[in-house]
Structures are given as structure tokens and as C-alpha cells.
Design a protein around this motif. Sequence first.
Motif, short mmCIF file in Angstrom:
data_model
loop_
_atom_site.label_atom_id
_atom_site.label_comp_id
_atom_site.label_asym_id
_atom_site.label_seq_id
_atom_site.Cartn_x
_atom_site.Cartn_y
_atom_site.Cartn_z
N ALA A 158 29.12 14.71 35.59
CA ALA A 158 29.45 15.28 34.35
C ALA A 158 30.22 16.65 34.81
O ALA A 158 30.86 17.07 33.88
CB ALA A 158 28.05 15.49 33.82
N GLU A 159 29.64 17.47 35.46
CA GLU A 159 30.11 18.66 35.82
C GLU A 159 31.58 18.84 36.34
O GLU A 159 32.45 19.57 35.57
CB GLU A 159 29.60 19.55 36.76
N ASN A 160 31.97 17.66 37.02
CA ASN A 160 33.20 17.43 37.51
C ASN A 160 34.25 17.24 36.20
O ASN A 160 35.24 17.66 36.19
CB ASN A 160 33.24 16.69 38.59
N CYS A 161 33.77 16.21 35.30
CA CYS A 161 34.40 15.97 34.28
C CYS A 161 34.81 17.22 33.33
O CYS A 161 35.68 17.30 32.79
CB CYS A 161 33.55 14.99 33.55
N LYS A 162 33.63 17.99 33.22
CA LYS A 162 33.81 19.03 32.24
C LYS A 162 34.88 20.12 32.88
O LYS A 162 35.57 20.58 31.95
CB LYS A 162 32.43 19.71 32.23
N LYS A 163 34.93 20.36 34.15
CA LYS A 163 35.73 21.13 34.74
C LYS A 163 37.28 20.78 34.52
O LYS A 163 38.10 21.61 34.26
CB LYS A 163 35.34 21.18 36.41
N GLY A 165 38.18 18.73 32.07
CA GLY A 165 38.28 18.13 30.74
C GLY A 165 38.53 16.91 30.63
O GLY A 165 38.92 16.08 29.68
N THR A 167 37.89 12.86 29.54
CA THR A 167 37.35 12.53 28.35
C THR A 167 36.83 11.41 28.49
O THR A 167 35.98 10.59 27.87
CB THR A 167 38.55 12.44 27.22
N PHE A 188 25.82 9.75 29.78
CA PHE A 188 26.88 10.59 29.29
C PHE A 188 26.46 11.02 27.66
O PHE A 188 26.42 11.94 27.22
CB PHE A 188 28.16 10.22 29.23
N THR A 193 27.72 14.80 26.49
CA THR A 193 28.98 15.33 27.30
C THR A 193 30.12 14.84 26.60
O THR A 193 31.33 15.35 26.90
CB THR A 193 28.92 14.60 28.57
N VAL A 195 31.87 12.38 27.03
CA VAL A 195 32.78 11.55 28.19
C VAL A 195 32.35 10.05 27.95
O VAL A 195 31.21 9.78 27.81
CB VAL A 195 32.47 12.04 29.59
#
Length: 552
Positions: A158-163, A165, A167, A188, A193, A195
Motif C-alpha cells: 500500500a505504501e509503495n502504491c501511494k508513493k 500514485g 490506482t 485495500f 487506499t 487501490v
Amino acid sequence: MKLSPLQIARYQYNPKLPGMLRNGIAEICVKNGAPTESVADQEKIKALFPNTYGKNEITFEKGENTSPAKKQIVGVILSGGQAPGGHNVVSGLYDALKATSKENELYGFKGGPSGLIDDDFIVFTDEYINQYRNTGGFDIIGSGRTKLETEEQFKIVAENCKKHGITAIVIIGGDDSNTNAAVLAEYFAANNTGVQVIGCPKTIDGDLKNEDIECSFGFDTATKTYSELIGNIERDANSAKKYWHFVKVMGRSASHVALECALETQPNICLIGEEVAAKKMSLAQITDYIADSVAARAAKGMNFGLAIIPEGIVEFVPEFSKLIAEINELLAGSKADAFNALATWEEKYAFIKNGLTEESFKVFEILPAGIQQQLFLERDPHGNVQVSLIESEKLFSEMVKKNLAARKAAGAYKGKFSPLHHFFGYEGRCAFPSNFDADYCYSLGYNAFMLIQYGYNGYLSKVSNLSKPAEEWIAGGMPITKMMNIERRHGADKPVIRKALVELDGAPFKFFEAHRDEWAVETCFTFPGAIQYFGPSEVCDLTTHTLALEKA
Ligand code: FBP
């Protein structure tokens, strides 16, 4: 990289999409289906997946695209064993994503699920993708068998996805990977999140299928590749008339691959693990069954033949699985050191005799010496016997040899038995995808993007009606939770996708059962030949016999 003429020609191939996805992105709309329930254990699955359970099945149809405009940054991983067509899932996904907006981006996480955790990725470009269109293999980004299943892993993802962007994530994998996709989707959603997670059904083993998923991708090409080789060997056997060939084919648990190859090549023998288990057949009974065919053919002057053995067979033989369980126990923890410290095989043999129950020792005793030693040499990281490494093709041929020697001594057999051994597995996993797999995979990827674009989470990309021409295929999606039930795994109750074994009352097995007695004694071999990529549709677009019989 030097390109072969076929690879250059395959770059020009335009995979066929289902009719409903052919009108351009602007004309794909959603038709809502009914809400879903899991195949079993509904209350438990619902409680475990409060945010993603029970959603509607959907199909796409021609109509105005009403999906919200939003920049999509999608991540994709390939998970588990290679299967022909994986590159086309990625290229279908990429094409739909770019056709929707040039601003959209596709990240390929490398080396399987671990790439998502290690944040190891590439961003795809036209130039990069174009090198992989319609080719076999998973080398576009690599694959791996790390399981994505813990809360801690999900948090990192989740953190990597946020970094970046991101989706949505597309997970291309088998039953375990798609189970994990469902759990990740729920995580998620529960953690807002934003995502989404979409799964795609992959495995050459063919054991990820059900009333919704007609087949996993890769099964078609892999079985056609093995069947070509088996057919060639059959023809050689029928020409030279001097060898019995024992061919082991991949398929870790289910025997779908073996059955499909048998339907394509009509060998003298094909063992089906699920039948062995249902009839509780012993090693001696299986040996007798094969030796009967060898003897009957020898009596007609045919000292040659071919037997197909599924990779997972020994685990289906009840007395053999009991033996394996006892050996695992016998060598558990430090007991393995005591065993390994023994200097000679004789001493080890005495240790084994002492440690096994009388019943299991009787089974151990009849095994060929090479297999006996293999059981104690090959251990996995948990210290268990690696059943898939057991050379079951040699196990059965050696047991048949002994059996025939006894028949000869009793005057009941006068033939000659010269066995040869083969194992077909890796040969088929990275072949150029057949037209069927090239089309199916491209459609799965294209469709996966449409599911993302319309906001679905925890869905499997679903393309059905596959025994018909691609024009008539139906594209859509269904919640992964629909395929789940609760099973006991490693001492705990877990929500998992049910593995599809060969159904003994299903049409493919029934067809085989109705013909195998004749095939066992006569020479009824069929020679499918190599996969054809260019030419008439009736040769190039063939589906598997399994699919054709199931849908007939
Ligand atoms: P998946 O279920 O991951 O698709 O893999 C299937 C398979 O090809 C089996 O047929 C075989 O037993 C196994 O992978 C081999 O695994 P590995 O590639 O790790 O040797």
C-alpha cells in the motif's frame, strides 16, 4: 537479441478480441449481472471479506463508455510458474490503458509478488512492450513464488502504491495468487487506499477453472506442445516397434494435462490421479494395469507402446501418501541429522525399517532402489520429501519390468520389454502461445483494464464462451470471492479458491474411459503435429479437446 523468423512473423499477429470489445474504448459499457455468493461457506467468507463479498457479476457490451475520466497508473505482476500467453496479458492491458488515455501508465513489478514489496519495477513503453507481443515466457518482467499474504506485506505494498500514485494492481497467477489477490483487495478496501486489485487466471496445470472460468491460460499451448512431442514419440515407437515409452507430464496436483494429452494422442495407457485416489488403487494394482497392456500387446507381436504418467500421481496413491507422511515424520527436525550421520545405505535402510509402520515398510520395500534413495535425498526447505521430483515414470516402468518377469517365469508372458523415459514440463511453459492463448490472454489483459476503468476491486478478469470463435467470446468480470471456500491449510482454516481436479463424471474423462480399453491393446495413436500459427482456422484456432468436450 537475435530474432527468429517466427518471432518476427508473430509480432505482426493481431490478437482477436471478443466482439463486444472490438468497437473501441469509447463504446464499451457495463451490463450488471446478479449479486454473487461464494461456492461454499458463505457466512464465513462474507465475514472475512465484508467490503468485497457478494458484488455483482458483470459483462461488457457495446454502448457508451460511462467510466469516470481519471489518470490510471496500473501495476502488474506475473506470479508462479510460467504459462504461454503471459506477455499478451500484459500487452492487452497496456493497449487498453493507452487507448483510454496516453497519460495512463503501466508499471511492471519484477520477479513476481516480491517486486511489489521490494518496489522493483519498470515503466512500460511502446518500444519495450513491442518486443514481447505474442511471444512465450514471462521474461518481460520475470515471475516468482513469494506469497503475498501477511498484513505486514500488504502495508508495504500500500505504501509503495501511494508513493507512485498507483490506482490498481493486476495479479496474473493461479489459484493461490488469486486467493491472495482477493485478500489484498479486501485490505485495500478496508483501509480506504483507493487501490483496486484485478486477477487473471493463469496456469498450465488447468486446475483454476469452474463454472465461470472455462480454462486458465497456458493450458492450451502447453498441452499442444506436449501432445506434439508425444505424437512424435508414438510414431517413432510404431516405426521401430521396440520401445515402451513412459512419459511424465507436468501438473503438480490435478491430472488435466495428462488427460488432455491422452485425448489428443490416444496412448496405450494414461494414469489419472483423481481416479487412482477414488478407487484407492495401490502401486501394485497400477503396475498390474500397465503390465496387462504390455502383455496383451506383446501377445499380438507389439512389444512397444506409450504410457502417460501425471506428475502428481504418487500423491494420489493412498499407501504412497501415507509412506511420505511417515518419512516426513521420521526425519523431522534433528532426526534427519542422525539419519544423515549413518555411513552406509544398509545402515540407513535398517533405520528406515525400524521407523516405518509395517504397512508403509511393505510399500517402501517394493520400490526400486533408486526411488527409495530419492525419497531420502530430496527435501524441501521445510524438510519434506519433494514429491514432484520423484521420477514416477521410472518408478512404474521398473515395477512393470519386475511384474513382467514374474509373468514370464509363470509362462504367462513371452514378450520383450525395453522402456525409455521422458519428462515434459518446462518444454511447454514458454512456447510461443497458440492463437487461442494469444487471443485469450490479450483479451484477459484488455478486459482487466476495462474492469479497472469502471472501478471494480477484487474481481477476476473473465472471458467465456471460449469454445466458440473469438467474435462470440463474452468479456466481463466476477468477484474472486465467488470462487472461494474454507479449507484446512497448514493446520488452520483458510479462505481459498477451490482447486479444480479432474471430474470423473465429466465429459473429458468419460470419453477417455470409453476408449481406453481399446487404446490399451490396439495401436490407435494420433499425431497432432506442431502448433500451427498461420493457415486455415480449423487448424490454427483449435481449442483443447477438454474444452470442446466440456462445452459440447
Ligand atoms: P503454477 O501453478 O504456478 O502455474 O505452476 C505450475 C507448474 O508448472 C507445475 O506444473 C509444476 O509442478 C510446477 O509449476 C513447477 O514449479 P517450478 O517452476 O517452481 O519448478
